[in-house]
Write an enzyme that holds these catalytic residues in place. Structure first.
Site, PDB file in Angstrom:
ATOM      1  N   ARG A 164       0.840  -1.198   0.000  1.00 40.03           N
ATOM      2  CA  ARG A 164       0.000   0.000   0.000  1.00 40.03           C
ATOM      3  C   ARG A 164       0.869   1.238   0.000  1.00 40.03           C
ATOM      4  O   ARG A 164       1.884   1.300   0.696  1.00 40.03           O
ATOM      5  CB  ARG A 164      -0.894   0.057   1.246  1.00 40.03           C
ATOM      6  CG  ARG A 164      -1.807  -1.123   1.434  1.00 40.03           C
ATOM      7  CD  ARG A 164      -2.690  -0.896   2.641  1.00 40.03           C
ATOM      8  NE  ARG A 164      -3.410  -2.096   3.036  1.00 40.03           N
ATOM      9  CZ  ARG A 164      -4.270  -2.149   4.049  1.00 40.03           C
ATOM     10  NH1 ARG A 164      -4.499  -1.062   4.757  1.00 40.03           N
ATOM     11  NH2 ARG A 164      -4.886  -3.276   4.354  1.00 40.03           N
ATOM     12  N   ASP A 189     -12.802  -2.497  -3.165  1.00 38.58           N
ATOM     13  CA  ASP A 189     -12.462  -3.676  -3.973  1.00 38.58           C
ATOM     14  C   ASP A 189     -13.330  -4.877  -3.627  1.00 38.58           C
ATOM     15  O   ASP A 189     -13.069  -5.987  -4.084  1.00 38.58           O
ATOM     16  CB  ASP A 189     -10.982  -4.020  -3.843  1.00 38.58           C
ATOM     17  CG  ASP A 189     -10.588  -4.479  -2.445  1.00 38.58           C
ATOM     18  OD1 ASP A 189     -11.240  -4.062  -1.465  1.00 38.58           O
ATOM     19  OD2 ASP A 189      -9.613  -5.247  -2.328  1.00 38.58           O
ATOM     20  N   ASP A 224     -13.853  -6.908  -1.211  1.00 41.79           N
ATOM     21  CA  ASP A 224     -13.519  -8.098  -0.433  1.00 41.79           C
ATOM     22  C   ASP A 224     -14.105  -8.013   0.977  1.00 41.79           C
ATOM     23  O   ASP A 224     -13.947  -8.916   1.783  1.00 41.79           O
ATOM     24  CB  ASP A 224     -12.007  -8.357  -0.392  1.00 41.79           C
ATOM     25  CG  ASP A 224     -11.208  -7.218   0.233  1.00 41.79           C
ATOM     26  OD1 ASP A 224     -11.798  -6.200   0.612  1.00 41.79           O
ATOM     27  OD2 ASP A 224      -9.967  -7.374   0.331  1.00 41.79           O
ATOM     28  N   ARG A 225     -14.803  -6.882   1.261  1.00 38.86           N
ATOM     29  CA  ARG A 225     -15.475  -6.730   2.555  1.00 38.86           C
ATOM     30  C   ARG A 225     -16.947  -6.392   2.325  1.00 38.86           C
ATOM     31  O   ARG A 225     -17.309  -5.769   1.330  1.00 38.86           O
ATOM     32  CB  ARG A 225     -14.821  -5.635   3.388  1.00 38.86           C
ATOM     33  CG  ARG A 225     -13.412  -5.983   3.825  1.00 38.86           C
ATOM     34  CD  ARG A 225     -12.913  -5.020   4.884  1.00 38.86           C
ATOM     35  NE  ARG A 225     -12.753  -3.684   4.358  1.00 38.86           N
ATOM     36  CZ  ARG A 225     -13.035  -2.573   5.056  1.00 38.86           C
ATOM     37  NH1 ARG A 225     -13.544  -2.658   6.268  1.00 38.86           N
ATOM     38  NH2 ARG A 225     -12.832  -1.392   4.527  1.00 38.86           N
ATOM     39  N   LYS A 245      -2.576  -6.628  -3.905  1.00 43.62           N
ATOM     40  CA  LYS A 245      -2.812  -7.831  -3.108  1.00 43.62           C
ATOM     41  C   LYS A 245      -2.386  -9.025  -3.948  1.00 43.62           C
ATOM     42  O   LYS A 245      -2.733  -9.105  -5.126  1.00 43.62           O
ATOM     43  CB  LYS A 245      -4.279  -7.934  -2.700  1.00 43.62           C
ATOM     44  CG  LYS A 245      -4.707  -6.809  -1.742  1.00 43.62           C
ATOM     45  CD  LYS A 245      -6.170  -6.902  -1.349  1.00 43.62           C
ATOM     46  CE  LYS A 245      -6.531  -5.766  -0.393  1.00 43.62           C
ATOM     47  NZ  LYS A 245      -7.961  -5.763   0.000  1.00 43.62           N
ATOM     48  N   SER A 249      -8.120  -0.683  -2.110  1.00 43.39           N
ATOM     49  CA  SER A 249      -9.076  -1.214  -1.132  1.00 43.39           C
ATOM     50  C   SER A 249      -9.996  -0.100  -0.623  1.00 43.39           C
ATOM     51  O   SER A 249     -10.662   0.563  -1.405  1.00 43.39           O
ATOM     52  CB  SER A 249      -8.319  -1.897   0.008  1.00 43.39           C
ATOM     53  OG  SER A 249      -9.187  -2.560   0.879  1.00 43.39           O
ATOM     54  N   HIS A 250     -10.013   0.132   0.697  1.00 41.76           N
ATOM     55  CA  HIS A 250     -10.906   1.128   1.292  1.00 41.76           C
ATOM     56  C   HIS A 250     -10.166   2.418   1.631  1.00 41.76           C
ATOM     57  O   HIS A 250     -10.722   3.293   2.298  1.00 41.76           O
ATOM     58  CB  HIS A 250     -11.511   0.560   2.581  1.00 41.76           C
ATOM     59  CG  HIS A 250     -10.478   0.173   3.601  1.00 41.76           C
ATOM     60  ND1 HIS A 250      -9.742  -0.979   3.500  1.00 41.76           N
ATOM     61  CD2 HIS A 250     -10.038   0.803   4.715  1.00 41.76           C
ATOM     62  CE1 HIS A 250      -8.898  -1.048   4.523  1.00 41.76           C
ATOM     63  NE2 HIS A 250      -9.053   0.026   5.266  1.00 41.76           N
ATOM     64  N   HIS A 309     -14.541  -8.687   6.463  1.00 41.29           N
ATOM     65  CA  HIS A 309     -14.057  -9.777   5.615  1.00 41.29           C
ATOM     66  C   HIS A 309     -14.761 -11.061   6.029  1.00 41.29           C
ATOM     67  O   HIS A 309     -14.836 -11.375   7.216  1.00 41.29           O
ATOM     68  CB  HIS A 309     -12.544  -9.976   5.789  1.00 41.29           C
ATOM     69  CG  HIS A 309     -11.703  -8.883   5.229  1.00 41.29           C
ATOM     70  ND1 HIS A 309     -11.250  -8.890   3.927  1.00 41.29           N
ATOM     71  CD2 HIS A 309     -11.226  -7.743   5.793  1.00 41.29           C
ATOM     72  CE1 HIS A 309     -10.519  -7.805   3.717  1.00 41.29           C
ATOM     73  NE2 HIS A 309     -10.494  -7.088   4.825  1.00 41.29           N
ATOM     74  N   ASP A 314     -16.704  -2.326   0.191  1.00 40.14           N
ATOM     75  CA  ASP A 314     -15.572  -1.411   0.136  1.00 40.14           C
ATOM     76  C   ASP A 314     -15.090  -1.298  -1.304  1.00 40.14           C
ATOM     77  O   ASP A 314     -15.678  -1.891  -2.224  1.00 40.14           O
ATOM     78  CB  ASP A 314     -14.464  -1.845   1.097  1.00 40.14           C
ATOM     79  CG  ASP A 314     -13.787  -3.146   0.698  1.00 40.14           C
ATOM     80  OD1 ASP A 314     -14.418  -3.958   0.010  1.00 40.14           O
ATOM     81  OD2 ASP A 314     -12.627  -3.363   1.098  1.00 40.14           O
TER      82      ASP A 314
END
Length: 479
Positions: A17, A259, A261-262, A118, A108-109, A344, A257
């Site tokens: 990141r 991407d 994944d959550r 990732k 991501s977020h 997640h 979020d």
């Protein structure tokens, strides 16, 4: 070949990141691809392909192009699956022929000027020491020295080709629904907020094929996030979804979020479900089919989750926070379900065990049908407690881990009841409190939970006392 040095903040514990044009540059993306190619060769997987996907951030096309160039320069063939959520990349890595790993370009977020990567290889997340290894390979110039003389040189440049995986991913999610679940969905009214993140096209495709009534918000992908920030763990980002649920009298709403994944959820009354409350619903459903099953959750999870799982005949395995840690623990133990307080959700009963917010949303719809109760009723029946959100105390990188070590030593000397797998989680008669060093920020992460307000006050006072003994004067928020 000249080596490449990444900014010291770039290779984090769970993923990569940085801030674009400050700590993350186009050259870093190329170097990451080139170094990961060397890792693939070292693992004996150079005959396979690497899948690459990107989210909808403005910088993602530039970073994805440089990443692919680096992979190909290292002799690795690439399949580019275009713009989409991180779980679509995970699905490609798990299901596509000859694909042995994958890299998602995603912030991501995080704020819109951030981005990152990732990474997964051979079905396992690349994190921690493995990420540091990539940094060492880059610094050594990507060649034989990076392997200590034991690696193989590539004999050709890799190539890249595109493939549309989105319809296949959504079709695979839908195939998990049986006739009973589909019939139960017919009367549901559900809201969906993708926050202009990468999940928009996926949710449009998914809901066009789901029974029931569906209301969608902000599905156009826009890396400036003009409506609200795509982080459903922050209550203020759920305001539009809550308003939609109220205006349309919906049964519940789902948010994602950046991407996807959550997953975030609000019930029919507009009340957000915490990540561990979501996990409780999945656990109750799973335990109907797998009595005694083990469920993995992060160390920040509530005592209420453990109580519900125990009452349903299951076993809770508290583990280190972080999506990579939870996935790895599930593979190690064979657990069929895992989750984090951040939203997640990891489904491994008849899915692949990676965190997939889109699949988790469909699973929630199916779970409430199998349990015979609405999301709102299940939420209302959960144990109540008095708990803080995750609190963050700024501290220098040189002091955050040292502070936790000092607190742990004092507690051990006092024979405190605690779990020390990730920081310290201290169990008291009134409740529990947690202190851990963040792996992604220069902060200490704190949380406390008690059955009564006075119990919570006592726990917060104990945390303040311990931090003061380590030289940190902190007044934690109350209420």
């Amino acid at each position: 070949m000249t080596g490449h040095s990444f900014h010291p903040t770039l290779l984090r514990e769970y993923d990569v990141r940085g801030v674009v044009d400050e700590t993350l540059h186009e050259a870093d993306a190329w170097a990451l691809g080139r170094a990961f190619a060397a890792t693939v060769v070292e693992a004996g997987l150079s005959n396979g392909r690497i899948a690459v996907c990107r989210d909808g951030r403005l910088s993602s096309p530039m970073l994805e192009a440089a990443l692919v160039e680096g992979l190909c320069a290292g002799g690795i063939d690439v399949v580019r699956i275009g713009m989409g959520p991180t779980p679509m990349l995970y699905f490609a890595e798990a299901s596509m022929q000859e694909v042995v790993g994958g890299i998602q370009v995603t912030g991501s977020h995080n704020p819109k000027d951030h981005n990152g990567f990732k990474i997964v290889l051979a079905g396992r997340p690349v994190f921690g020491a493995d990420l540091q290894r990539i940094g060492e390979i880059a610094a050594c110039g990507f060649g034989m020295a990076a392997f200590g003389g034991t690696g193989q040189r590539f004999e050709r440049a890799g190539g890249s080709e595109g493939e549309d995986i989105l319809p296949r991913w959504i079709e695979a999610i839908l195939r998990r629904l049986g006739p009973m679940e589909r019939e139960a969905m017919a009367d549901l009214r559900i809201g969906w907020d993708t926050g202009n993140g990468a999940a928009g096209p996926a949710i449009e495709l998914l809901t066009s094929q789901l029974p029931g009534e569906h209301h969608l918000l902000f599905t156009s992908v826009d890396g400036t996030f003009p409506n609200h920030h795509p982080d459903p763990s922050e209550v203020e980002n759920l305001a539009d979804l809550q308003a939609l649920v109220a205006a349309k009298s919906l049964h519940f709403g789902c948010a994602f979020d950046g991407d996807a994944d959550r997953l975030g959820v609000v019930d029919a009354a507009g009340r957000p479900l915490a990540g561990d409350q979501l996990l409780a619903i999945y656990a109750l459903d799973l335990l109907l089919r797998h009595p005694g099953a083990q469920i993995v959750a992060d160390i920040k999870s509530s005592a209420g989750l453990e109580s519900l799982i125990r009452q349903a005949g299951g076993r809770l395995d508290l583990w280190k926070a972080g999506h990579s840690h939870i996935k790895s623990r599930m593979k190690e133990t064979g657990a069929l379900l895992g989750g984090e307080t951040t939203g997640h959700v990891f489904l491994a009963e008849d899915w692949y065990g990676f965190d997939d917010g889109v699949c988790a949303a469909v699973e929630l719809i199916a779970a409430q049908a199998r349990l015979g109760q609405s999301v709102t009723a299940l939420h209302a029946a959960m144990p109540t407690s008095f708990a803080t959100p995750e609190l963050r105390v700024p501290v220098s990188a040189s002091r955050k881990f040292a502070t936790v070590d000092e607190v742990r030593a004092r507690l051990e000397a006092g024979a405190a009841a605690m779990v020390a797998i990730d920081g310290v989680r201290v169990n008291r008669g009134t409740g529990w409190w947690l202190l851990r060093a963040s792996n992604t920020q220069e902060v200490l992460s704190l949380r406390a939970e008690a059955a009564a307000p006075e119990g919570l006050e006592a726990l917060l006072a104990e945390i303040e006392e311990q931090l003061a003994l380590s030289g940190l004067a902190v007044n934690l928020p109350r209420g």
